[in-house]
Design a protein around this motif. Sequence first.
Motif, PDB file in Angstrom:
ATOM      1  N   VAL A   1      -2.617  29.915  16.086  1.00 14.61           N
ATOM      2  CA  VAL A   1      -1.552  30.295  17.025  1.00 14.61           C
ATOM      3  C   VAL A   1      -1.820  31.689  17.592  1.00 14.61           C
ATOM      4  O   VAL A   1      -1.727  31.917  18.803  1.00 14.61           O
ATOM      5  CB  VAL A   1      -0.166  30.249  16.342  1.00 14.61           C
ATOM      6  N   ASN A   2      -2.167  32.626  16.721  1.00 10.76           N
ATOM      7  CA  ASN A   2      -2.437  33.997  17.170  1.00 10.76           C
ATOM      8  C   ASN A   2      -3.579  34.037  18.181  1.00 10.76           C
ATOM      9  O   ASN A   2      -3.507  34.733  19.202  1.00 10.76           O
ATOM     10  CB  ASN A   2      -2.783  34.895  15.977  1.00 10.76           C
ATOM     11  N   GLN A   3      -4.641  33.281  17.908  1.00 13.69           N
ATOM     12  CA  GLN A   3      -5.802  33.351  18.786  1.00 13.69           C
ATOM     13  C   GLN A   3      -5.544  32.645  20.113  1.00 13.69           C
ATOM     14  O   GLN A   3      -6.006  33.105  21.158  1.00 13.69           O
ATOM     15  CB  GLN A   3      -7.032  32.750  18.093  1.00 13.69           C
TER      16      GLN A   3
ATOM     17  N   TRP B   1       5.750  33.206  19.674  1.00 10.67           N
ATOM     18  CA  TRP B   1       4.367  32.758  19.493  1.00 10.67           C
ATOM     19  C   TRP B   1       3.921  33.034  18.055  1.00 10.67           C
ATOM     20  O   TRP B   1       3.032  33.850  17.783  1.00 10.67           O
ATOM     21  CB  TRP B   1       3.440  33.442  20.498  1.00 10.67           C
ATOM     22  N   LYS B   2       4.572  32.328  17.128  1.00  7.40           N
ATOM     23  CA  LYS B   2       4.306  32.451  15.686  1.00  7.40           C
ATOM     24  C   LYS B   2       4.583  31.089  15.048  1.00  7.40           C
ATOM     25  O   LYS B   2       5.214  30.224  15.654  1.00  7.40           O
ATOM     26  CB  LYS B   2       5.245  33.486  15.052  1.00  7.40           C
TER      27      LYS B   2
ATOM     28  N   ASP C   1      -9.507  34.978  11.217  1.00 11.84           N
ATOM     29  CA  ASP C   1      -8.663  35.136  10.040  1.00 11.84           C
ATOM     30  C   ASP C   1      -8.158  33.820   9.478  1.00 11.84           C
ATOM     31  O   ASP C   1      -7.032  33.718   8.991  1.00 11.84           O
ATOM     32  CB  ASP C   1      -7.479  36.046  10.376  1.00 11.84           C
TER      33      ASP C   1
ATOM     34  N   ARG D   1      -2.705  32.526  21.620  1.00 15.13           N
ATOM     35  CA  ARG D   1      -1.912  33.502  22.398  1.00 15.13           C
ATOM     36  C   ARG D   1      -2.818  34.565  23.020  1.00 15.13           C
ATOM     37  O   ARG D   1      -2.642  34.951  24.181  1.00 15.13           O
ATOM     38  CB  ARG D   1      -0.859  34.159  21.497  1.00 15.13           C
ATOM     39  N   LYS D   2      -3.813  35.019  22.281  1.00 21.06           N
ATOM     40  CA  LYS D   2      -4.735  36.030  22.811  1.00 21.06           C
ATOM     41  C   LYS D   2      -5.545  35.481  23.996  1.00 21.06           C
ATOM     42  O   LYS D   2      -5.859  36.209  24.933  1.00 21.06           O
ATOM     43  CB  LYS D   2      -5.670  36.525  21.709  1.00 21.06           C
TER      44      LYS D   2
ATOM     45  N   ALA E   1     -10.928  32.435  15.960  1.00 20.62           N
ATOM     46  CA  ALA E   1      -9.909  33.071  15.110  1.00 20.62           C
ATOM     47  C   ALA E   1     -10.638  33.518  13.844  1.00 20.62           C
ATOM     48  O   ALA E   1     -11.118  32.676  13.074  1.00 20.62           O
ATOM     49  CB  ALA E   1      -8.803  32.080  14.776  1.00 20.62           C
TER      50      ALA E   1
ATOM     51  N   ASP F   1       7.141  32.402  10.121  1.00 19.88           N
ATOM     52  CA  ASP F   1       7.217  33.798  10.578  1.00 19.88           C
ATOM     53  C   ASP F   1       8.298  33.991  11.639  1.00 19.88           C
ATOM     54  O   ASP F   1       8.358  35.040  12.294  1.00 19.88           O
ATOM     55  CB  ASP F   1       5.865  34.231  11.164  1.00 19.88           C
TER      56      ASP F   1
ATOM     57  N   ARG G   1      -1.398  29.789  11.404  1.00 25.13           N
ATOM     58  CA  ARG G   1      -1.036  31.126  11.883  1.00 25.13           C
ATOM     59  C   ARG G   1      -2.215  31.747  12.640  1.00 25.13           C
ATOM     60  O   ARG G   1      -2.050  32.328  13.719  1.00 25.13           O
ATOM     61  CB  ARG G   1      -0.655  32.006  10.699  1.00 25.13           C
ATOM     62  N   ALA G   2      -3.421  31.598  12.103  1.00 26.21           N
ATOM     63  CA  ALA G   2      -4.617  32.147  12.750  1.00 26.21           C
ATOM     64  C   ALA G   2      -4.865  31.484  14.107  1.00 26.21           C
ATOM     65  O   ALA G   2      -5.202  32.155  15.088  1.00 26.21           O
ATOM     66  CB  ALA G   2      -5.831  31.954  11.842  1.00 26.21           C
TER      67      ALA G   2
END
Length: 216
Positions: free
Chosen positions: A186-188, A163-164, A103, A190-191, A101, A168, A183-184
């Motif tokens: 969770v986003n990664q 998925w946040k 970010d 999901r990717k 991640a 958010d 947040r970073a």
Amino acid sequence: MLGSSITKNSLLLGIFALATTALLAFTAEFTKARIAKSEREAQQKALFEIVPRARHDNDILSETIEVPADAWAGLGLKSADEIHVARHADNTVAVIIPAIAPDGYSGDIRMIVGINADGTIAGVRILDHHETPGLGDKIELKKAQWILDFNGKSLQNPSASQWKVKKDGGTFDQFAGATITPRAVVNQVRKVLEFVDAHRDELFKKNSAMLEAKHE
């Protein structure tokens, strides 16, 4: 007189710089093997936490396949890396995907994400980060249980819109005073699920070209 003094001091400074550089180079070379061994042990520990020995009968540390180059960017990788494959009775039961991640609050957060054959998450572990101690470092299992909330989740559970982090409008908790870090992550994660979903046949289908390559 002044010129002589400057020359002498410059010479001493140069010698000191060379000696310091040589000492640092020697220390780096001397500790390289030890650091590599420690990293391998830490990675092995994380792999077995995600897919315990009882679930596989192969050597997941050495049985790997390369991450496709066209997937590096989506997974946050900056260079080649390997996917670890867990098998039982010659069937692939899970794959463990490396990801970064980019970010996080303090830069890159390096992780591995285990995905079961049914598309659910076997586990997530953070391998390296520079997040704020006492706040962002709760992504580490040794600091908090937060990372275990991913277990059993999939692209369908929760839904894509969930998925946040909760701040958010999503499902996952954030930390008090540190939303950017979770947040970073969770986003990664999901990717990673999206990557596995897009390459499901290649990763899990028996005798797929990608899996056969490892036996050669």
